[in-house]
Write a protein that holds these residues in place. Structure first.
Motif, PDB file in Angstrom:
ATOM      1  N   LEU A  11       0.837  -1.181   0.000  1.00 14.18           N
ATOM      2  CA  LEU A  11       0.000   0.000   0.000  1.00 14.18           C
ATOM      3  C   LEU A  11       0.876   1.235   0.000  1.00 14.18           C
ATOM      4  N   GLY A  12       0.488   2.224  -0.781  1.00 11.01           N
ATOM      5  CA  GLY A  12       1.192   3.496  -0.817  1.00 11.01           C
ATOM      6  C   GLY A  12       0.247   4.627  -0.487  1.00 11.01           C
ATOM      7  N   LEU A  13       0.692   5.550   0.364  1.00 13.98           N
ATOM      8  CA  LEU A  13      -0.119   6.700   0.750  1.00 13.98           C
ATOM      9  C   LEU A  13       0.634   8.002   0.494  1.00 13.98           C
ATOM     10  N   HIS A  14      -0.106   9.006   0.053  1.00 16.55           N
ATOM     11  CA  HIS A  14       0.439  10.345  -0.151  1.00 16.55           C
ATOM     12  C   HIS A  14      -0.703  11.322   0.059  1.00 16.55           C
ATOM     13  N   THR A  15      -0.394  12.537   0.403  1.00 13.35           N
ATOM     14  CA  THR A  15      -1.392  13.572   0.617  1.00 13.35           C
ATOM     15  C   THR A  15      -1.133  14.713  -0.348  1.00 13.35           C
ATOM     16  N   GLY A  16      -2.184  15.152  -1.031  1.00 13.35           N
ATOM     17  CA  GLY A  16      -2.031  16.275  -1.951  1.00 13.35           C
ATOM     18  C   GLY A  16      -3.261  16.444  -2.829  1.00 13.35           C
ATOM     19  N   PRO A  17      -3.231  17.458  -3.674  1.00 16.65           N
ATOM     20  CA  PRO A  17      -4.384  17.740  -4.536  1.00 16.65           C
ATOM     21  C   PRO A  17      -4.495  16.749  -5.690  1.00 16.65           C
ATOM     22  N   VAL A  18      -5.733  16.498  -6.117  1.00 16.04           N
ATOM     23  CA  VAL A  18      -6.001  15.667  -7.291  1.00 16.04           C
ATOM     24  C   VAL A  18      -7.087  16.336  -8.119  1.00 16.04           C
ATOM     25  N   THR A  45       7.443   0.991  -4.730  1.00 13.39           N
ATOM     26  CA  THR A  45       8.730   0.866  -4.037  1.00 13.39           C
ATOM     27  C   THR A  45       8.570   0.307  -2.625  1.00 13.39           C
ATOM     28  N   GLY A  46       7.346  -0.088  -2.273  1.00 13.31           N
ATOM     29  CA  GLY A  46       7.088  -0.658  -0.957  1.00 13.31           C
ATOM     30  C   GLY A  46       7.444  -2.127  -0.891  1.00 13.31           C
ATOM     31  N   LYS A  47       7.050  -2.757   0.190  1.00 15.85           N
ATOM     32  CA  LYS A  47       7.285  -4.191   0.352  1.00 15.85           C
ATOM     33  C   LYS A  47       5.958  -4.875   0.675  1.00 15.85           C
ATOM     34  N   ALA A  48       5.923  -6.184   0.479  1.00 18.45           N
ATOM     35  CA  ALA A  48       4.700  -6.952   0.711  1.00 18.45           C
ATOM     36  C   ALA A  48       4.224  -6.810   2.154  1.00 18.45           C
ATOM     37  N   ASN A  49       2.906  -6.702   2.305  1.00 20.33           N
ATOM     38  CA  ASN A  49       2.267  -6.586   3.617  1.00 20.33           C
ATOM     39  C   ASN A  49       2.731  -5.372   4.410  1.00 20.33           C
ATOM     40  N   ALA A  50       2.976  -4.272   3.691  1.00 21.54           N
ATOM     41  CA  ALA A  50       3.431  -3.057   4.350  1.00 21.54           C
ATOM     42  C   ALA A  50       2.751  -1.834   3.741  1.00 21.54           C
ATOM     43  N   ILE A  51       2.721  -0.760   4.524  1.00 19.19           N
ATOM     44  CA  ILE A  51       2.189   0.517   4.064  1.00 19.19           C
ATOM     45  C   ILE A  51       3.332   1.525   4.093  1.00 19.19           C
ATOM     46  N   GLN A  52       3.610   2.106   2.944  1.00 14.87           N
ATOM     47  CA  GLN A  52       4.647   3.129   2.840  1.00 14.87           C
ATOM     48  C   GLN A  52       3.967   4.465   2.578  1.00 14.87           C
ATOM     49  N   CYS A  53       4.421   5.517   3.244  1.00 12.12           N
ATOM     50  CA  CYS A  53       3.830   6.831   3.010  1.00 12.12           C
ATOM     51  C   CYS A  53       4.914   7.882   2.801  1.00 12.12           C
ATOM     52  N   SER A  54       4.512   8.958   2.166  1.00 10.28           N
ATOM     53  CA  SER A  54       5.408  10.078   1.877  1.00 10.28           C
ATOM     54  C   SER A  54       5.557  10.969   3.109  1.00 10.28           C
ATOM     55  N   GLU A  55       6.494  11.905   3.032  1.00 11.02           N
ATOM     56  CA  GLU A  55       6.697  12.882   4.103  1.00 11.02           C
ATOM     57  C   GLU A  55       5.433  13.716   4.327  1.00 11.02           C
ATOM     58  N   GLU A  56       4.760  14.121   3.244  1.00 14.58           N
ATOM     59  CA  GLU A  56       3.538  14.913   3.362  1.00 14.58           C
ATOM     60  C   GLU A  56       2.448  14.143   4.101  1.00 14.58           C
ATOM     61  N   MET A  98      12.786  10.897  -2.296  1.00 18.02           N
ATOM     62  CA  MET A  98      11.734  11.304  -1.367  1.00 18.02           C
ATOM     63  C   MET A  98      11.904  10.563  -0.052  1.00 18.02           C
ATOM     64  N   LEU A  99      11.753  11.290   1.046  1.00 16.14           N
ATOM     65  CA  LEU A  99      11.789  10.679   2.370  1.00 16.14           C
ATOM     66  C   LEU A  99      10.469   9.943   2.585  1.00 16.14           C
ATOM     67  N   THR A 100      10.546   8.672   2.981  1.00 16.71           N
ATOM     68  CA  THR A 100       9.340   7.873   3.175  1.00 16.71           C
ATOM     69  C   THR A 100       9.340   7.210   4.553  1.00 16.71           C
ATOM     70  N   TYR A 101       8.166   6.731   4.919  1.00 18.81           N
ATOM     71  CA  TYR A 101       7.945   6.139   6.239  1.00 18.81           C
ATOM     72  C   TYR A 101       7.139   4.859   6.086  1.00 18.81           C
ATOM     73  N   TRP A 102       7.296   3.949   7.068  1.00 17.97           N
ATOM     74  CA  TRP A 102       6.459   2.750   7.164  1.00 17.97           C
ATOM     75  C   TRP A 102       5.408   3.011   8.222  1.00 17.97           C
ATOM     76  N   ILE A 103       4.162   2.649   7.917  1.00 18.14           N
ATOM     77  CA  ILE A 103       3.090   2.695   8.908  1.00 18.14           C
ATOM     78  C   ILE A 103       2.880   1.270   9.379  1.00 18.14           C
ATOM     79  N   GLU A 104       3.014   1.070  10.695  1.00 19.24           N
ATOM     80  CA  GLU A 104       2.943  -0.282  11.251  1.00 19.24           C
ATOM     81  C   GLU A 104       1.896  -0.355  12.360  1.00 19.24           C
ATOM     82  N   PRO A 105       1.194  -1.490  12.435  1.00 21.18           N
ATOM     83  CA  PRO A 105       0.179  -1.653  13.494  1.00 21.18           C
ATOM     84  C   PRO A 105       0.823  -1.788  14.859  1.00 21.18           C
TER      85      PRO A 105
END
Length: 105
Positions: A11-18, A45-56, A98-105
């Motif tokens: 899963l990939g997450l980003h915040t911004g206008p569309v 660019t993520g990995k299986a069973n993971a959520i990667q998000c942008s700095e925003e 881009m600086l990215t983060y993992w969101i983990e439960p």
């Protein structure tokens, strides 16, 4: 039933206008723009069973959901238990590093 296998998602997450529009010969409702492209790269660019998000996205989540427990109690909002850990820089086509983060439960 383990014999049927497992589904692994990225899963990939980003915040911004569309921008939204109905496009194509077989018309369908679509989201268009840089934010959509960035989400695609967060997923790719993520990995299986993971959520990667942008700095925003991290900044938006941090301000909204990572507030103190007392804030959650006073506002009555549910706050899902999760942690955000810095992944580091990822090369994103058309945007560079881009600086990215993992969101983990």
């Amino acid at each position: 039933d383990k014999s049927k296998g497992f589904v692994k998602i990225r899963l990939g997450l980003h915040t911004g206008p569309v921008v939204t529009a109905v496009v194509g010969r077989d018309p369908k409702y679509s989201f268009i723009g840089d934010t959509v492209n960035t989400v695609t790269w967060m997923e790719r660019t993520g990995k299986a069973n993971a959520i990667q998000c942008s700095e925003e996205c991290y900044q938006a989540l941090r301000s909204e959901f990572l507030a103190s427990e007392s804030a959650a109690e006073t506002t009555g909002k549910q706050r899902p238990p999760f942690q955000i850990k810095k992944r580091g820089f990822v090369d994103v086509k058309g945007k560079g590093e881009m600086l990215t983060y993992w969101i983990e439960p």
